[in-house]
Design a protein around this motif. Sequence first.
Motif, PDB file in Angstrom:
ATOM      1  N   SER A  45      36.929 -31.952 -28.341  1.00 48.01           N
ATOM      2  CA  SER A  45      36.231 -32.063 -27.060  1.00 48.01           C
ATOM      3  C   SER A  45      36.534 -30.884 -26.146  1.00 48.01           C
ATOM      4  O   SER A  45      35.649 -30.381 -25.450  1.00 48.01           O
ATOM      5  CB  SER A  45      36.625 -33.364 -26.361  1.00 48.01           C
ATOM      6  OG  SER A  45      36.131 -34.457 -27.098  1.00 48.01           O
ATOM      7  N   ALA A  48      34.613 -27.887 -27.262  1.00 44.75           N
ATOM      8  CA  ALA A  48      33.179 -27.961 -26.964  1.00 44.75           C
ATOM      9  C   ALA A  48      32.896 -27.937 -25.463  1.00 44.75           C
ATOM     10  O   ALA A  48      31.764 -27.729 -25.049  1.00 44.75           O
ATOM     11  CB  ALA A  48      32.579 -29.208 -27.589  1.00 44.75           C
ATOM     12  N   GLY A  49      33.927 -28.183 -24.641  1.00 42.79           N
ATOM     13  CA  GLY A  49      33.748 -28.078 -23.188  1.00 42.79           C
ATOM     14  C   GLY A  49      33.388 -29.364 -22.488  1.00 42.79           C
ATOM     15  O   GLY A  49      32.682 -29.357 -21.478  1.00 42.79           O
ATOM     16  N   ARG A  50      33.875 -30.461 -23.006  1.00 42.27           N
ATOM     17  CA  ARG A  50      33.581 -31.738 -22.373  1.00 42.27           C
ATOM     18  C   ARG A  50      34.318 -31.836 -21.021  1.00 42.27           C
ATOM     19  O   ARG A  50      35.502 -31.512 -20.933  1.00 42.27           O
ATOM     20  CB  ARG A  50      34.023 -32.877 -23.290  1.00 42.27           C
ATOM     21  CG  ARG A  50      33.374 -34.199 -22.986  1.00 42.27           C
ATOM     22  CD  ARG A  50      33.985 -35.289 -23.842  1.00 42.27           C
ATOM     23  NE  ARG A  50      33.404 -35.373 -25.176  1.00 42.27           N
ATOM     24  CZ  ARG A  50      32.319 -36.087 -25.479  1.00 42.27           C
ATOM     25  NH1 ARG A  50      31.713 -36.771 -24.549  1.00 42.27           N
ATOM     26  NH2 ARG A  50      31.861 -36.125 -26.710  1.00 42.27           N
ATOM     27  N   GLU A  52      35.431 -34.211 -18.977  1.00 39.04           N
ATOM     28  CA  GLU A  52      36.523 -35.118 -18.638  1.00 39.04           C
ATOM     29  C   GLU A  52      37.894 -34.583 -19.034  1.00 39.04           C
ATOM     30  O   GLU A  52      38.918 -35.118 -18.616  1.00 39.04           O
ATOM     31  CB  GLU A  52      36.348 -36.490 -19.323  1.00 39.04           C
ATOM     32  CG  GLU A  52      35.029 -37.184 -19.063  1.00 39.04           C
ATOM     33  CD  GLU A  52      33.949 -36.789 -20.065  1.00 39.04           C
ATOM     34  OE1 GLU A  52      33.367 -35.697 -19.858  1.00 39.04           O
ATOM     35  OE2 GLU A  52      33.686 -37.526 -21.018  1.00 39.04           O
ATOM     36  N   SER A  71      30.464 -22.450 -20.059  1.00 42.89           N
ATOM     37  CA  SER A  71      29.832 -23.770 -20.008  1.00 42.89           C
ATOM     38  C   SER A  71      29.591 -24.246 -21.443  1.00 42.89           C
ATOM     39  O   SER A  71      29.580 -23.435 -22.365  1.00 42.89           O
ATOM     40  CB  SER A  71      28.507 -23.669 -19.263  1.00 42.89           C
ATOM     41  OG  SER A  71      27.620 -22.859 -20.003  1.00 42.89           O
ATOM     42  N   PRO A  72      29.401 -25.534 -21.638  1.00 45.11           N
ATOM     43  CA  PRO A  72      29.143 -26.022 -22.998  1.00 45.11           C
ATOM     44  C   PRO A  72      27.969 -25.307 -23.661  1.00 45.11           C
ATOM     45  O   PRO A  72      28.024 -24.965 -24.848  1.00 45.11           O
ATOM     46  CB  PRO A  72      28.817 -27.505 -22.795  1.00 45.11           C
ATOM     47  CG  PRO A  72      29.459 -27.871 -21.508  1.00 45.11           C
ATOM     48  CD  PRO A  72      29.444 -26.624 -20.658  1.00 45.11           C
ATOM     49  N   GLU A  73      26.890 -25.052 -22.868  1.00 44.50           N
ATOM     50  CA  GLU A  73      25.712 -24.417 -23.462  1.00 44.50           C
ATOM     51  C   GLU A  73      26.006 -22.969 -23.864  1.00 44.50           C
ATOM     52  O   GLU A  73      25.516 -22.479 -24.885  1.00 44.50           O
ATOM     53  CB  GLU A  73      24.491 -24.506 -22.542  1.00 44.50           C
ATOM     54  CG  GLU A  73      24.655 -24.005 -21.117  1.00 44.50           C
ATOM     55  CD  GLU A  73      25.086 -25.096 -20.140  1.00 44.50           C
ATOM     56  OE1 GLU A  73      25.876 -25.993 -20.541  1.00 44.50           O
ATOM     57  OE2 GLU A  73      24.657 -25.060 -18.981  1.00 44.50           O
ATOM     58  N   ALA A  76      27.795 -22.925 -27.148  1.00 43.01           N
ATOM     59  CA  ALA A  76      26.855 -23.123 -28.257  1.00 43.01           C
ATOM     60  C   ALA A  76      26.081 -21.840 -28.532  1.00 43.01           C
ATOM     61  O   ALA A  76      25.854 -21.465 -29.681  1.00 43.01           O
ATOM     62  CB  ALA A  76      25.904 -24.268 -27.934  1.00 43.01           C
ATOM     63  N   ARG A  77      25.678 -21.158 -27.455  1.00 44.95           N
ATOM     64  CA  ARG A  77      24.873 -19.936 -27.608  1.00 44.95           C
ATOM     65  C   ARG A  77      25.685 -18.818 -28.251  1.00 44.95           C
ATOM     66  O   ARG A  77      25.153 -17.926 -28.890  1.00 44.95           O
ATOM     67  CB  ARG A  77      24.354 -19.489 -26.237  1.00 44.95           C
ATOM     68  CG  ARG A  77      23.293 -20.436 -25.691  1.00 44.95           C
ATOM     69  CD  ARG A  77      23.054 -20.226 -24.222  1.00 44.95           C
ATOM     70  NE  ARG A  77      22.140 -21.233 -23.689  1.00 44.95           N
ATOM     71  CZ  ARG A  77      21.889 -21.386 -22.395  1.00 44.95           C
ATOM     72  NH1 ARG A  77      22.490 -20.615 -21.501  1.00 44.95           N
ATOM     73  NH2 ARG A  77      21.063 -22.317 -21.990  1.00 44.95           N
ATOM     74  N   PHE A  81      29.693 -24.894 -32.661  1.00 44.71           N
ATOM     75  CA  PHE A  81      28.955 -26.148 -32.871  1.00 44.71           C
ATOM     76  C   PHE A  81      29.945 -27.284 -33.063  1.00 44.71           C
ATOM     77  O   PHE A  81      30.903 -27.159 -33.823  1.00 44.71           O
ATOM     78  CB  PHE A  81      28.072 -26.040 -34.119  1.00 44.71           C
ATOM     79  CG  PHE A  81      27.266 -27.278 -34.390  1.00 44.71           C
ATOM     80  CD1 PHE A  81      25.990 -27.419 -33.866  1.00 44.71           C
ATOM     81  CD2 PHE A  81      27.787 -28.315 -35.168  1.00 44.71           C
ATOM     82  CE1 PHE A  81      25.242 -28.570 -34.110  1.00 44.71           C
ATOM     83  CE2 PHE A  81      27.045 -29.464 -35.407  1.00 44.71           C
ATOM     84  CZ  PHE A  81      25.772 -29.585 -34.878  1.00 44.71           C
ATOM     85  N   ILE A 106      19.269 -20.703 -27.898  1.00 40.13           N
ATOM     86  CA  ILE A 106      20.327 -19.907 -28.519  1.00 40.13           C
ATOM     87  C   ILE A 106      19.794 -18.515 -28.880  1.00 40.13           C
ATOM     88  O   ILE A 106      20.436 -17.506 -28.635  1.00 40.13           O
ATOM     89  CB  ILE A 106      20.898 -20.635 -29.760  1.00 40.13           C
ATOM     90  CG1 ILE A 106      21.665 -21.877 -29.313  1.00 40.13           C
ATOM     91  CG2 ILE A 106      21.803 -19.704 -30.571  1.00 40.13           C
ATOM     92  CD1 ILE A 106      22.104 -22.803 -30.440  1.00 40.13           C
TER      93      ILE A 106
END
Lengths: 252, 437
Positions: A45, A48-50, A52, A71-73, A76-77, A81, A106
């Motif tokens: 987590s 991935a950048g969650r 909480e 940031s989470p996005e 991913a970019r 994954f 992406i």
Amino acid sequence: MLEIKNLQAKVEEKQILNGINLTVNPGEVHAIMGPNGSGKSTLASVLAGRDEYEVTGGEVVFRGENLLEMSPEDRARKGLFLAFQYPVEIPGVTNANFLKTALNEIRKANGQTPMDSKEFLQIMKEKMKLVEMDKAMTQRSVNEGFSGGEKKRNEVFQMAMLEPMLAVLDETDSGLDIDALRIVANGVNALRNQERSFIVITHYQRLLDYIVPDFVHVLYKGRIVKSGTKELAMELEAKGYDWIKEEVGIHI
Amino acid sequence: MNPAYQHTDKEKFLNSYGAFASRHELMDSPLNTLAIRKFEELGFPTTKHEEWKYTNVSPILKNRFALSTGKSRLKREDILPFLLTGKDSILLVFENGFLNRELSLIENLPQGVIIDSLASSRNHDVVKQHLGKYAPMKQESFVALNTAFIFDGAFIYLPVNAVVERPIHLLYVNDSREEATVVYPRNLIVAKKNNSLKIACTYHTIGNINSAFTNSVSEIVTGANANVEFVKVQTENDNTYHISHTEVMQERDSVFNISTITLGGNIVRNNLHIVLNDVNCTSHLYGLYITDGNELVDNHTLVDHAKPNCESNELYKGVLGGKSSGVFNGKVFVRPDAQKTNAYQSNKNILLSDEATMNTKPQLEIFADDVKCSHGATTGQLDSEALFYLRSRGIGEKEAKAFLNIAFAADVIKNISLEPLRDRLMPLIERKLKQGD
């Protein structure tokens, strides 16, 4: 590819990660095992950048950049994954639409032109075969009404579509029967190459019969307490975790 | 006098009626006269009135609205953005309440079918028999006000066994470019036995400097074994006030589906009453409201199960942003006669900001014992797990939110059977959702 140094994190005031060190080079597959509550899913987590999860110390460098600031996005970019332990149902958003948007976001971030529908459908068709997914599933809402096995297959399908540099599989094998496990493992193995790396988090050595790791790490109380090769996983399977607990002592 | 009503702004509207009555040869003089008297008795509701608790109409009444004289200035290009139902539609364009025949397309109607302006159908027996018979002007002052000002609107009549396959589009434009305007659209739809028809009734404004007020009433009779779909869409701007009342009378074995889509307006109140007046009727009520800024959208629905073996199914959804507020009040009556009733109701809301509010109140009054009724209401934030899931796949936060909101809204839109309308509504919804960010 990925360098984790002394990573510490807490969730809801509870310290879970107590200084993780891990280096993953391109093309390597690392398995992370450990008893319940050792921090395996927290690690996934945090990577991935969650929201909480609060990082309280250490650093993570992913492909030369500070991962924890992204940031989470953006993660991913950049090629990260996460295959979710509990994939989320999103009513009203079709799998195909979701994936096309994700893929093109992406691509855009990496200076590529958007993929047109024809090419997208072609690639989708190929990748569906990889995880033996039914065509109808792409027109269904994301994970809605999917069985446990279908959800996990859908995670691997998404991974195949997005072609990440580093994939973190968070207990992707949990709750799968042997056929589903084989399908999922085949999907992962098909994506293995000299550049792409994997972190495979699992409870069970069984998965590692299908996805053979280069390294195995044991996570306990928020630290990697032992590292080895695939033989370590077999030893854990045969002897359980207690000997490790004894070996590392209660002082941690 | 009922203390729940106020009188301060009433005179303005009474004076306006005086001018109206002297200008036009009235639509139905006794009805107009009776209605203005009812309105005078009732006055405007205040927030002390239970049904208007959350909707204060006084900001509407502060304005000075002009009533159109019927002068036309609308051009074809003005209405292009509002053509929502596809090329083969039967189209009636109403400009500030008056039918604009030049912009309308009313041709090749099936035998016996009447689709025309109410003004030119005034002497038709069906109009005389039905107009004003259903909408409750004795209780609702805005219905009384609309009835007093009845002049034009749509009249749709299908004789027994008639089917109209093309969509019928009633397009109302409130053009306030020159001055603040008020319009009183009135629709009368009478479908006889075995009829089938689909109607889209859409409301729009042109000009956004002056305010505009639409006070509309539709009366719909769904004959035995008839199948009627009615979609009310409203994209008026945030200087527009809109108060509407839709009254539906269903006869045996009929199916009535209505979707009420609100995508704009400063203060919007949609009243919807459906009476399931005979056995084996089915009605579906769908609603979607997307609000931002300081908008207020209030949906009051009443489903009156009067007879046995009927089913009603209601789904209203809202996405509220900014400092906007929403009201949903869903009444379901199951009368003592109405055994074997199935009545379901659901209201779901997403609040996009801390300052947006939603007041929701289901109200089931059941007087029969062998029935299945349920209701549910939820109001919350976007699902944070779903949001994270989308973002973890590379979709930006803003995009991901829009994705989830659009999916939430599409759940209502998918029930509309007019495909061209569905296809044209989705981009409008996406645009409105993006404004709210």
